[in-house]
Design a protein around this motif. Structure first.
Motif, PDB file in Angstrom:
ATOM      1  N   PHE A 252      10.536 -37.276 -33.202  1.00  0.00           N
ATOM      2  CA  PHE A 252      10.839 -35.794 -33.421  1.00  0.00           C
ATOM      3  C   PHE A 252       9.940 -35.220 -31.949  1.00  0.00           C
ATOM      4  O   PHE A 252      10.341 -34.436 -31.207  1.00  0.00           O
ATOM      5  N   ALA A 253       9.193 -36.330 -31.242  1.00  0.00           N
ATOM      6  CA  ALA A 253       8.270 -36.235 -29.636  1.00  0.00           C
ATOM      7  C   ALA A 253       9.365 -35.902 -28.825  1.00  0.00           C
ATOM      8  O   ALA A 253       9.614 -34.751 -27.838  1.00  0.00           O
ATOM      9  N   THR A 254      10.314 -36.664 -28.747  1.00  0.00           N
ATOM     10  CA  THR A 254      11.250 -36.872 -27.536  1.00  0.00           C
ATOM     11  C   THR A 254      12.692 -35.615 -27.810  1.00  0.00           C
ATOM     12  O   THR A 254      11.956 -34.774 -27.121  1.00  0.00           O
ATOM     13  N   HIS A 255      12.908 -35.618 -29.028  1.00  0.00           N
ATOM     14  CA  HIS A 255      13.455 -34.413 -28.692  1.00  0.00           C
ATOM     15  C   HIS A 255      12.882 -33.253 -28.916  1.00  0.00           C
ATOM     16  O   HIS A 255      13.394 -31.972 -28.087  1.00  0.00           O
ATOM     17  N   MET A 256      11.350 -32.910 -29.186  1.00  0.00           N
ATOM     18  CA  MET A 256      10.624 -31.103 -29.047  1.00  0.00           C
ATOM     19  C   MET A 256      10.558 -31.546 -27.483  1.00  0.00           C
ATOM     20  O   MET A 256      11.072 -30.296 -26.660  1.00  0.00           O
ATOM     21  N   LEU A 257       9.741 -32.712 -26.747  1.00  0.00           N
ATOM     22  CA  LEU A 257      10.125 -32.167 -25.273  1.00  0.00           C
ATOM     23  C   LEU A 257      11.464 -32.378 -24.310  1.00  0.00           C
ATOM     24  O   LEU A 257      11.449 -31.336 -23.483  1.00  0.00           O
ATOM     25  N   ASN A 258      12.215 -33.082 -24.976  1.00  0.00           N
ATOM     26  CA  ASN A 258      13.758 -33.048 -23.958  1.00  0.00           C
ATOM     27  C   ASN A 258      14.114 -31.145 -24.906  1.00  0.00           C
ATOM     28  O   ASN A 258      14.701 -31.100 -23.460  1.00  0.00           O
ATOM     29  N   GLN A 259      13.633 -30.712 -25.415  1.00  0.00           N
ATOM     30  CA  GLN A 259      14.151 -29.095 -25.515  1.00  0.00           C
ATOM     31  C   GLN A 259      13.252 -28.118 -24.956  1.00  0.00           C
ATOM     32  O   GLN A 259      14.032 -26.642 -25.034  1.00  0.00           O
ATOM     33  N   GLY A 260      12.032 -28.530 -24.433  1.00  0.00           N
ATOM     34  CA  GLY A 260      11.369 -28.285 -23.184  1.00  0.00           C
ATOM     35  C   GLY A 260       9.796 -27.351 -23.980  1.00  0.00           C
ATOM     36  O   GLY A 260       9.531 -27.188 -23.288  1.00  0.00           O
ATOM     37  N   ALA A 261       9.734 -28.379 -25.274  1.00  0.00           N
ATOM     38  CA  ALA A 261       8.326 -27.959 -25.642  1.00  0.00           C
ATOM     39  C   ALA A 261       6.805 -28.298 -24.956  1.00  0.00           C
ATOM     40  O   ALA A 261       7.520 -29.129 -24.046  1.00  0.00           O
ATOM     41  N   ASP A 262       6.400 -27.498 -24.803  1.00  0.00           N
ATOM     42  CA  ASP A 262       5.088 -27.678 -24.093  1.00  0.00           C
ATOM     43  C   ASP A 262       4.274 -29.077 -24.252  1.00  0.00           C
ATOM     44  O   ASP A 262       4.492 -29.806 -25.755  1.00  0.00           O
ATOM     45  N   LEU A 263       4.039 -30.018 -23.350  1.00  0.00           N
ATOM     46  CA  LEU A 263       3.393 -31.130 -23.825  1.00  0.00           C
ATOM     47  C   LEU A 263       1.778 -30.976 -24.928  1.00  0.00           C
ATOM     48  O   LEU A 263       2.027 -32.355 -25.837  1.00  0.00           O
ATOM     49  N   ARG A 264       1.087 -30.475 -23.921  1.00  0.00           N
ATOM     50  CA  ARG A 264       0.032 -30.240 -25.618  1.00  0.00           C
ATOM     51  C   ARG A 264       0.234 -29.177 -26.753  1.00  0.00           C
ATOM     52  O   ARG A 264      -0.484 -29.272 -27.603  1.00  0.00           O
ATOM     53  N   ALA A 265       1.447 -28.603 -26.979  1.00  0.00           N
ATOM     54  CA  ALA A 265       1.677 -28.037 -28.629  1.00  0.00           C
ATOM     55  C   ALA A 265       2.263 -29.489 -28.973  1.00  0.00           C
ATOM     56  O   ALA A 265       1.870 -29.338 -30.232  1.00  0.00           O
ATOM     57  N   VAL A 266       2.792 -30.393 -28.467  1.00  0.00           N
ATOM     58  CA  VAL A 266       3.315 -31.594 -28.931  1.00  0.00           C
ATOM     59  C   VAL A 266       1.952 -32.801 -29.258  1.00  0.00           C
ATOM     60  O   VAL A 266       2.274 -33.013 -30.403  1.00  0.00           O
ATOM     61  N   GLN A 267       0.745 -32.419 -28.529  1.00  0.00           N
ATOM     62  CA  GLN A 267      -0.071 -33.630 -28.601  1.00  0.00           C
ATOM     63  C   GLN A 267      -0.287 -33.055 -29.712  1.00  0.00           C
ATOM     64  O   GLN A 267      -1.014 -33.885 -30.818  1.00  0.00           O
ATOM     65  N   GLU A 268      -0.931 -31.642 -30.020  1.00  0.00           N
ATOM     66  CA  GLU A 268      -1.814 -31.085 -30.804  1.00  0.00           C
ATOM     67  C   GLU A 268      -0.951 -30.832 -31.993  1.00  0.00           C
ATOM     68  O   GLU A 268      -1.195 -31.553 -32.902  1.00  0.00           O
TER      69      GLU A 268
END
Length: 302
Positions: A252-268
């Protein structure tokens, strides 16, 4: 040793009541304190006040002789540092002998994750005409679609799901709560399961639990049960990859970041207290790098 046991009990109560520590943390810390008490006994140290830096170095040597991982050693040192900080606050000792003991540096491995095509194979193996197949599909969609921990997943109740706005109320570590959104695939799978499969599983239970995910007997699904379900999915998909619930969270985290999600958003979304815990996911896959190259370099597609 009776005085030591009393201090241990008071410390564990402090962790539970004041620090709001999880039951798993308290369990680990209790074992770590007990292990240090046993070390004191073998070294002939009668009191917690007699522990000094040279003795701690001997303790560390014993730990490394047991071939423990750096992570385990770090946790034990953190536990004892916290324990003596508590004793110092309570006036039981004059200083914390662990305060200047450095923790061994840990090498952070890159988390294992699924490629998207691997997940598609998993999503295709469940028989959606059966209650267990519907449950397994909802479980897989929710865990991958939200990145929640397996403990958070099995602790979810039906009332925690809000289909109107597409969010789930997650009870995380340290009893902290957060709202996490889920997508249409997870929504569709959970609705089917709640309206059909879950209702049929409840017929097998006298207690009628309010948790979302149930086992074959209609009781609450356990962490171990989730692991067995995922193992069977991999077997059905004829895949040779290793699987564990946290691998879905990593994906989930890897795919979110690979698609351009903000790091702090993923943290939350993940419920990480520190950003450093999320930064381990900032690695990118070779396929993602190739795609960036192909899309960006003027001669890549020539």
């Amino acid at each position: 040793m009776d005085d030591l046991q009393t201090e241990k009990v008071l410390y564990l109560e402090y962790l539970q009541i004041e620090k709001n520590a999880s039951s798993l943390t308290i369990k680990h810390y209790e074992k770590d304190v007990e292990a240090f008490f046993l070390f004191m006994q073998t070294e002939g140290i009668p009191s917690i006040r007699d522990v000094d830096y040279p003795l701690i170095r001997i303790f560390l040597t014993r730990l490394y002789q047991q071939k423990l991982s750096r992570r385990s050693v770090s946790r034990k040192l953190s536990c004892m540092r916290s324990f003596y900080r508590f004793l110092e606050r309570e006036g039981k000792v004059n200083h914390n002998p662990f305060i200047n003991v450095s923790l061994p540096k840990e090498g952070k491995p890159i988390p294992e994750f699924f490629y998207e095509e691997e997940l598609e194979r998993l999503f295709s193996v469940n028989d959606l005409s059966t209650p267990l197949g519907q449950r397994n599909q909802a479980l897989l969609e929710l865990m991958y679609g939200t990145g929640i921990r397996v403990s958070e997943c099995v602790g979810t109740k039906v009332e925690d799901i809000n289909f109107t706005i597409g969010t789930i109320l997650v009870k995380g570590k340290g009893r902290k709560e957060r709202y996490v959104p889920f997508g249409q695939f997870a929504a569709k799978a959970m609705k089917m399961y709640i309206e059909d499969g879950r209702s049929r599983l409840l017929r097998n239970s006298d207690k009628k639990p309010d948790h979302l995910f149930l086992n074959a007997k209609g009781g609450t699904l356990s962490d171990r049960g989730v692991r067995l379900i995922l193992d069977k999915m991999v077997e059905k998909a004829a895949m040779t990859v290793n699987i564990h619930p946290h691998k879905l969270r990593h994906s989930f985290a890897t795919h979110m970041l690979n698609q351009g999600a903000d790091l702090r958003a993923v943290q939350e979304l993940l419920g990480h207290e520190n950003l450093s815990s999320t930064q381990i996911y900032t690695h990118v896959t070779k396929d993602h790098l190739r795609k960036i190259y192909r899309d960006s370099h003027p001669r890549a597609n020539k």
